[in-house]
Every structure is written in C-alpha cells, then in structure tokens.
Write an enzyme that holds these catalytic residues in place. Sequence first.
Site, PDB file in Angstrom:
ATOM      1  N   HIS A   1       0.804  -1.177   0.017  1.00 29.51           N
ATOM      2  CA  HIS A   1       0.008   0.061   0.142  1.00 29.51           C
ATOM      3  C   HIS A   1       1.012   1.221  -0.004  1.00 29.51           C
ATOM      4  O   HIS A   1       1.960   1.339   0.553  1.00 29.51           O
ATOM      5  CB  HIS A   1      -0.904  -0.060   1.287  1.00 29.51           C
ATOM      6  CG  HIS A   1      -1.897   0.797   1.026  1.00 29.51           C
ATOM      7  ND1 HIS A   1      -1.935   2.401   1.171  1.00 29.51           N
ATOM      8  CD2 HIS A   1      -3.343   0.732   0.796  1.00 29.51           C
ATOM      9  CE1 HIS A   1      -2.962   3.016   1.151  1.00 29.51           C
ATOM     10  NE2 HIS A   1      -3.948   2.008   0.873  1.00 29.51           N
TER      11      HIS A   1
ATOM     12  N   ARG B   1      -6.403   9.804  -0.020  1.00 24.71           N
ATOM     13  CA  ARG B   1      -5.954  10.546  -1.315  1.00 24.71           C
ATOM     14  C   ARG B   1      -7.296  10.610  -2.215  1.00 24.71           C
ATOM     15  O   ARG B   1      -7.296  11.608  -3.138  1.00 24.71           O
ATOM     16  CB  ARG B   1      -5.104   9.479  -2.239  1.00 24.71           C
ATOM     17  CG  ARG B   1      -3.662   9.794  -1.324  1.00 24.71           C
ATOM     18  CD  ARG B   1      -2.464   8.544  -2.000  1.00 24.71           C
ATOM     19  NE  ARG B   1      -2.852   7.300  -1.481  1.00 24.71           N
ATOM     20  CZ  ARG B   1      -2.969   6.196  -2.198  1.00 24.71           C
ATOM     21  NH1 ARG B   1      -2.811   6.300  -3.433  1.00 24.71           N
ATOM     22  NH2 ARG B   1      -3.281   5.213  -1.402  1.00 24.71           N
TER      23      ARG B   1
END
Lengths: 604, 243
Positions: free
Chosen positions: A257, A273
């Site tokens: 990740h 994000r």
Amino acid sequence: MSNYQIITTDVLVVGAGLAGERAAIEAATHGLDCIILSLIPPRRSHSTAAQGGMQAALGNCAMGKGDSPDVHFVDTVKGSDWGCDQDVARLFVENAPIAVRQMAYWGVPWNRVVAGKKKLPDGREIEDTKDKEGLITARDFGGTAKWRTCYTSDGTGHTLQYAMDSIVVKLGITVHDRTEAIALIHDGTTCLGVVARCLRTGELRIYLAKSTVIATGGYGRLYGASTNAVINEGSGMFIALETGIVPLGNMEAVQFHPTGMVPVWILITEGARGDGGYLLDKNLHRFMPDYEPVKKELASRDVVARRMMLHIRKGYGVDSPYGPHLWLDIRHLGAKHINTNLREIANICRNFNGIDPVKDLIPVRPTQHYSMGGVRTNIDGAAYGLKGLFAVGEAACWDLHGFNRLGGNSLAETIVSGMVVGKKIAQYTLGATLNYNYSLVQDFARQQQERINNLIQGKNGRENVYKIRKEMEQTLMDYVGIFRNGPDLEKAVAKLQELYHRSLKIGLKSDGKWANPELASALRMPGMLKLALCIAYGALKRTESRGSHYREDYPARDDTNWLKRTLAYWKPGSDLPELDYEPVKITELPPGDRGYGESTQVKK
Amino acid sequence: MSRQLTFSIFRYNPNNPDVPPRMQEYKLTETVGMTIFVALNQIREEQDPSLMFDFVCRAAICGSCAMIINGRPRLACKTLTKDLPDKITLLPLPVFKLIGDLSVDTGTWFRHMTLKTESWIHTGKQFDPQAIEERMDNETALQIYEAERCIECGCCIAGCATANIREDFLGAAGINRVARFMVDPRDERTPAQYFEVIGCDEGAFGCMGLMACDDNCPMQLPLQMQLAYVRRKMALAGLKAGR
Ligand SMILES: Cc1cc2nc3c(=O)[nH]c(=O)nc-3n(C[C@H](O)[C@H](O)[C@H](O)COP(=O)(O)OP(=O)(O)OC[C@H]3O[C@@H](n4cnc5c(N)ncnc54)[C@H](O)[C@@H]3O)c2cc1C
Ligand code: FES
C-alpha cells in the site's frame, strides 16, 4: 494414548472475518449446521480495520454516473494486469451491488447521497441530483474509472463486520473463538475437518465436517513492515499447503500500500488520497503528477507505490531513523472534513505519531498490505486437490485480483464470495455424507500432540522462534519487496531455506503448557516459512513484471510466456515448493494497456 | 539518556490454580515512540515467552488490548510509555473472565450482551436482491454510525462500579448498543419492546451515575448522553405501559 474429543458439524468455517461469516450465514440459511472457528472474537477480525470502503457499481453519486458492472469489470481486469480469471470477475461485479444493498438491509449505515453542488479539492464543480438523494453514495479510489467505493465515514470494515456478526448471532450460529486450526484432516481425496488448539486451555480438539472452509485472511505478518493485524500469519494457507495436495495460487503477488505511516506501519487509507490528499517529497514538491499526469495520486496501488520508491531512490525521500519516507498532505481539506470524514486517520496520527494532520504532514512509505495469492480454488470456491475443502476471502486465490487488487475490491470480494461460494458450499454439503476412519482422524491429532511434546521437551533443538521470525521478516523486506531482481531473490530463497531448516529445530524457553503463546508461535513457524518460500521462489521463477510483481531485470509484462498463474505445491519432506502453472481465464477482455499510470514502464 | 522502565505485571493462570496470583517485575529501556504494545512484545520475546496478553490490530480499532494501566482501563496499543511514569503497573480488566495474565475473555461477555439486547435490525421487510436500496437521509446515517463506533474493548465495563458488583449489568456498552438501534429507522422495535430488554436494573436503571464509563471510553463515545437518551425513552415507555 488418549483419544481426542471430536466435534462434528455440517459446515466448518475456519475464520470469522467478513468472508467466513458471510459463508456461514449462507450455509445456515440453507438449514445446515455450522461452526465457525476463530483466533479471536469475530468482531476483532482484521476485516474490522478496513476504513476506506467497498466497491459496487451503483452509479448513484455524481461522479459515479454511468457506472455499471461492465465498467467495474474492465477496471478489475485491468487492475489485475490481466492476471485474474475473467469469469470470476464477471460473477463478482454482477453480485457486488446486491451485496452492498443486503448489507444496508442488515444494518450498515452507508453514507448517502446529499443533493446539491459541490466543489472538489481540485477545483472541479459537481452536482448530486435530487433524484438520487438518500441512495448509497461512493468515494473515489485508485484505479477506478468511476467513483464506486461505498463507505461509512472511515469505519467501513467496522460497520460491515458488526452488521454481519449480528446476523451470525441472530441465526444462532456457533462460534468457537480463541480456537486455532493447526492442521487439516483428510484421507488423500476428501477433507474431513481440522485439528484445532484451544487458546484458552491449550487442549487439542478434532472438528469433523462435510465441508471445511478456509477463511483465515492474509499473511501480511510474514513481512516486517505490514499494515495487517498481528494475527494475520497465513495459517489457513499453510495448513492447506501442508496437505501436499492443495496448491496455493500466485503467492508472489504481494500488494504494497502506498501509505503506511512511518514508523508504526498503520495504514492511512486510500480514502485520504481519494478525498484529495496528495504526496510531497523532501522539497515539499508534489511529484506524482510528474510521473502520472492523469491519475496522479490515484493511479493503481502498485503504480503509486513504485513511483514513490523510485522517487525515494532518486534521493527525494525525507531522511528519518526508520529510513527515508515521503509526506502525505491532507491539510488543505480543512479541519471539518478531516475530523469527520477522515476522523480515524486523524486519530491514528495523533495517537501513534503525536501529529495533527490538520496542521502537520504525515510521514508515509509503501508497506506490505494485501495478499493476492492464497488457496487456489475454482469459480465455485472449491479448493484444488481435496473434495469438501473451500476457501474464501483474502485466504483464497479465487482469482479475482490477479497480480494487483484494486482498493475496495477486497471487502466486496469477502462478501460476494461468501454469498456466492456459500451457496455452492451449501449445495455440496446437502449432497454429502461424512465418512471417516476413526483411527485415521485420531492420528492427525496425535501427530500434532507429538509436535507439541517435542517442542516442549526441546527434542529437536534449541532454536529461538522469535529470532527465526525476525530474520524471516527482514529477508522478505530486503529481497522480496516492491522492486525485485534475480540475485536478490536467489539470496532470499537460500536464506529462507536455511531458516526453514532451523524452524524444525525450535525448542521452547518456557514450559509450553496450556495456552502458552510461545508454543503457538513455534507451531506456526515452519508453515510461515513455507509460505515465505512460495512467495520468494515464485517471484524468482516469474521472469516478467505484472501488477505488483515487478522485476527490475524483466521490467515488461510478458503475455507470451507468463499469461498464467503460479501453483505452488509442498511435497512432504521437501524444502522448496514445487511450481506448476495454469492459464489465466480470458473471456471478454484480451490483454492490453492498463490505461492508467505506467503506460510507459518505470524509468530508472 | 533513555529512561529505564519498570513494568510490574499481574501473573496468574487459572489453569494452574496452585500457583497463586502475583506481580512480576520486568525492566526495559524506553525507546522513541514506545507503546505498551511494543514493550509487552519485547518483554515476551526477550525475557519471558510465557507472558499472555492480547493484541490484534495494534491500531486502536479492534478493541482487543484493553487492560488496567496504572490504575485506569485503557487500550494498551495506543498508550505511549512517554505519557507514563518510570514504573508501570499492568493488570487485566476486572469483570471479564481471566484467561491468563493480562488476557481476559471479552468475547463471551460481548456475545452475551449482543444476544441480550438483540443487537440486530428487527424488521418485517424482506430483502429483495433485484430492488434498489431504500433511501436514508445522510444525517441519519451519520448519526447511526456515531452510535456504532463502539469497539467492544470493555473499558467502560471495567471502570463501572455497578458492573463490578452486578454480574448481569449491561453497562454503558450495552446501553449504547440499544441507543444505536433506537436511532435506526430500519429497526421496527417499539419503545415497549426495548423496555423489555433494558428497562430494568440490569439495563438502563442499574447505573449509579458515577460516569467512569464516559471518562474511560477510548473512542470518546458520548456514553453519558446515550444513557440519558435511553432512560428518557424508557421512562416514557414505562409510563405508557403503566397506564
Ligand atoms: C489496514 C487495512 C485496511 C483495509 N482497507 C480496505 C478497504 O478499505 N477496502 C477493501 O476492500 N479492503 C481493505 N483492506 C483489505 C480487507 O480488509 C481484507 O482483505 C479483508 O477484510 C479480509 O477479510 P477476510 O474475511 O478474508 O479475513 P479476516 O478479516 O482477516 O479474518 C480472518 C479470520 O480468520 C481467523 N483465523 C486466522 N487463522 C486462523 C486459524 N488458524 N484458526 C482459526 N481461525 C483463524 C481470524 O481469527 C479471523 O477471524 C484493508 C486491509 C488492511 C490491512
Ligand atoms: S490491539 Fe486493537 S485496539 Fe489495541
């Protein structure tokens, strides 16, 4: 020698995360008797930790308009870098909306569409329309053409698992928590159940069932830096592997990740994000648009993780005692948004790092996160090699994710596969009978008892389990990470083989009695090393780059030779897996460009 | 420069009642960012591999690691040693059945609570896989989530005087759970039905109002408010039923 207590049922589910519980619910609603085993109370399963969300093509929110299972299918296949089975992907995308809606019916408080105009962090104006108000909304996640990830603030996994478990309780399904399956019982053709160790008393028990379901989640904790819960040690996968008959699929496909928080490696969800957070380097320069002008921070996970590591390698990382890292900036989203929509992130930053993301930058680096590989099953969730054995969720290689899973597709997979495979399990079980040989079954437990006795008496040697474990974690981090190459992988395989042999010589320091935790670790260690070897050896042999598997010495995807899945078998007495390959099922979408990020390969 | 920490840890294994409960001391050098999670693992790996304790997520979201740290129930994974004195005392949570050392059986307790409060949506409607979902106001969804954030760690129960003396008391966790379903429009239970479940001393009326639950909740749930909300509803339901 004494005999062991035998508990029988129709369906035995090993693992009480979302996948295991959903499968158990399906079996129980078909009138079958069902027992779930779990290391811990179900609601503490790793599924609870998922924050971001669950993908399903509902197309309700403004940015989701025009979404459909077809679009979801294309995203999933591209995301997998054509490594998935497309018939599975098709089945999955068609059922995901039903799964999300059923979870709403069972009590999940999904966030809903609020009508009106909104301004996105990048300045775009969007409008959610009145006709969709109150329907389930979605957020943006990496690698998806539409906003498709349904969520409950940032507690999606928590609300899903609690709703799911409430149905398990309501249906009166038996759960034996603090119980660890340590070996599968089989007669060479059919799986009969498991030998389990009670983590309250340390006693061994035999569970027999017409069907056994492995739903034990991922193996993240093989790696030193992982976002996973500390119980994610891959035990379900290695007890299947140790039969010598059941193969694991695509173990070299390990997802990193992009944003694990340094140095505790707790995940900062992709939602950060998705909601408009971006990545900065040591000069506070936002570098992702330089590499990925269109998708920027929201390119597929493997792509963002590689771009970040590349940027760090170029010398743009921020130095720290834990190695170089980058920054995640969400300050511009504002206190209100951060403290409500991204509250868990804010709490994590404050509790574990003493920083406030409203004012401060968050230190991040790519971190092991998800295992695409697992017990290889067919589209019905039936494991290869043994009748009556099934696998679902992260423990399985069903194979929906190929070489890269899209964020939000895993929660969806646990529930969809639990539902769809659960039905297949029920059908199989309704037509099955439980035939077993009493002494064969008891022998399986006796073998485990012997392992335990040997460990306690130090019969095999005096190796320290925690030392071996640390060396394994470090080996995988150093040589089987985001960037891989032949010489490093060879080093890893040799080191892991050495560790495997040492793991057979572990002796306990403590007395190993009752629910002794050192004994539990010692029992797992050889199996964990087998998994580590499947990962490293599979990666060494796969001389191409696909999805999360990136070979610096073979940077291109090679469809001519490698449009196939690795199957790893472990033959008794061996110290290396035997690899076999099978073609990937392509039904609708022939291999092509992934269409977002990395259309040109990483340049060094 | 780094501090020397002394951990005084409760040791007892109910499987082995011949060895009486005792406190055992361990010394550790403090490191930057050390949490009780880090410290306990270090003790287990380097000094005493028989030590029992529970962690799962190590990120304050699963509720496994609650224990009494210097007198207060807290999540060990998010407790930084730098916020504590040199001497750190660790005890298992009271009320829950002891499994060994710092490990307690919260699972059984919470499953019982879930059953008792029937913590699932009660509805007469059938799920239709072909239909689109029922609409819900986003504000309502957020409100339900607010009440659902409990992670079943048991801190509120451990700190509660009533729970410590009355075995069946559902405590703040139980009352909060009921409140969660009361605010959910999908749940069709009437106030009278809720009254059956918690309109008693084991439920909403057992609380002595010491409010330790509210102080101890690591999720900062407004437990006091939830209790007041449920009590108000129960009092009304009780009045109606009385008539
Ligand atoms: C921090 C984090 C955030 C994530 N966020 C998202 C997200 O936003 N969206 C998304 O789609 N995915 C997300 N994922 C991935 C997703 O959460 C997991 O892949 C998924 O929840 C796995 O579910 P599962 O049911 O397969 O296994 P788990 O939830 O891991 O459950 C495994 C179960 O098996 C039991 N078990 C294990 N071994 C044994 C044994 N030997 N004997 C008995 N029981 C055993 C355990 O007790 C547990 O109950 C995230 C993952 C992480 C690490
Ligand atoms: S370990 Fe999960 S809350 Fe502490």
